[in-house]
Design a protein around this motif. Structure first.
Motif, short mmCIF file in Angstrom:
data_model
loop_
_atom_site.label_atom_id
_atom_site.label_comp_id
_atom_site.label_asym_id
_atom_site.label_seq_id
_atom_site.Cartn_x
_atom_site.Cartn_y
_atom_site.Cartn_z
N MET A 128 47.53 35.34 30.73
CA MET A 128 47.00 35.96 29.53
C MET A 128 46.87 37.45 29.81
N LYS A 129 47.52 38.25 28.98
CA LYS A 129 47.50 39.69 29.16
C LYS A 129 46.50 40.31 28.20
N VAL A 137 45.83 34.91 35.42
CA VAL A 137 46.65 33.73 35.65
C VAL A 137 45.78 32.50 35.43
N LEU A 138 46.25 31.60 34.56
CA LEU A 138 45.44 30.46 34.15
C LEU A 138 46.16 29.15 34.42
N LEU A 159 42.84 31.45 37.86
CA LEU A 159 43.19 31.63 39.27
C LEU A 159 43.14 33.10 39.68
N VAL A 160 43.54 33.97 38.77
CA VAL A 160 43.50 35.42 39.02
C VAL A 160 42.82 36.06 37.83
N GLY A 161 41.70 36.73 38.08
CA GLY A 161 40.93 37.36 37.01
C GLY A 161 39.63 37.90 37.54
N TYR A 173 37.25 33.45 30.12
CA TYR A 173 38.44 33.56 30.95
C TYR A 173 38.16 34.37 32.22
N SER A 174 36.91 34.35 32.68
CA SER A 174 36.59 34.96 33.97
C SER A 174 37.00 33.98 35.07
N LYS A 175 37.05 34.44 36.30
CA LYS A 175 37.55 33.61 37.40
C LYS A 175 36.68 32.37 37.56
#
Length: 314
Positions: A128-129, A137-138, A159-161, A173-175
């Motif tokens: 998600m940009k 990265v989800l 996974l990445v955030g 959408y936080s890690k």
């Protein structure tokens, strides 16, 4: 023509006025804008309902989020482009042949018996940009009621955030892992509705064209997006799965990508299609021809379970 004659002719012509969208195109633009916002920020749907008629919400799980003004501008451009003819895309015989081979493999698989009280489980990975410097990265798992009449579950693992931050509008959408309730939605195609679709490629494509009519883009692009949205769930329905690939073979503009990779880097053979925001690539295992997802989103697992929140049996 001398200047006096030109001036006289100009006085006889009506004023062009300001460019204005017709009422139906204006309503379509509003629907598409709402579709973009709800698709990219689904957590907002838990607390608010969009006014008026809602556009079809596709099953695509991941997409880039852009600045609202940029989104609106892009949608306006798409709406206006929908009124202008486009160049006819060419047909790639090799790609058509590959689609028919994929359809044959799909049709040979066994169908999965499914009860109304069960859930369709789909697990994917994508990104998600939110901005040029914030790309998350989800990995997402969703449990959707087979009959569409009961709430489901959406579990997102970032996974990445960034870590959780108070007052962050995208804190969902936080890690880490976040569970979201999926409310029944009459605008989302249910598994039972997929089962009811025609399996004749011509009839299926005709219905897809009818269902996506007026979405503000060339009908071929809208149809391919619709087919792509249905492919994960359709892997449980061999006849429909095969019909979707045969229907896609009837849409011009497809080409083969000999060395394609899905979002997770799995290598395979690809089929490239023109969509409204560029080209999308469907990726298939080179040996089995199983659908792996796309360059933007990998399909990791599909199955049927008895309870939301549980994975399919191994």
């Amino acid at each position: 023509m001398n200047p006096e004659e030109r001036e006289e002719l100009a006085r006889l012509l009506p004023s062009p006025g300001e460019p204005v969208l017709t009422s139906d195109r204006h309503d379509l633009m509003k629907d598409l804008l709402m579709k973009e916002l709800t698709e990219h920020t689904p957590e907002l749907l838990d607390t608010a309902t969009a006014p008026g008629r809602r556009a079809r919400v596709p099953r695509r799980r991941f997409a880039a989020i852009v600045v609202p003004l940029a989104t609106a501008a892009a949608i306006v451009a798409a709406v206006l482009a929908g009124t202008v003819g486009s160049e006819t895309a060419s047909t790639d015989a090799e790609a058509v042949d590959l689609l028919h081979r994929i359809a044959e493999v799909a049709a040979a698989k066994k169908s999965v018996p499914v009860r109304d009280d069960q859930y369709v489980y789909v697990r994917t990975q994508g990104s998600m940009k939110l901005s040029e410097k914030d790309i998350r990265v989800l990995r997402e798992a969703s449990w959707t009621a087979v009959d569409g009449k009961r709430p489901g579950l959406r579990r997102v693992t970032v996974l990445v955030g960034p870590p959780f931050r108070h007052r962050d509008p995208f804190s969902s959408y936080s890690k880490g892992t976040h569970d979201m309730r999926l409310s029944p939605d009459q605008n989302v195609t249910t598994f039972r509705e997929l089962q009811a679709l025609p399996t004749s490629p011509d009839s299926l494509l005709e219905k897809i064209y009818a269902d996506t009519k007026g979405e503000g883009q060339p009908r071929e692009s809208a149809a391919l997006e619709k087919i792509g949205d249905m492919l994960p769930d359709a892997t449980l329905l061999p006849e429909l799965d095969a019909a979707l690939y045969r229907a896609a073979a009837k849409i011009p503009g497809v080409s083969v990508v000999t060395d394609a990779k899905d979002y997770t880097g799995r290598s395979g053979i690809g089929l490239s299609f023109k969509e409204r925001d560029g080209r999308t690539v469907w990726v298939f295992d080179r040996e089995s021809l199983d659908f792996l997802g796309s360059a933007d989103e990998a399909l990791l697992d599909v199955g049927v379970v008895d309870k939301a929140g549980e994975p399919p049996a191994a």
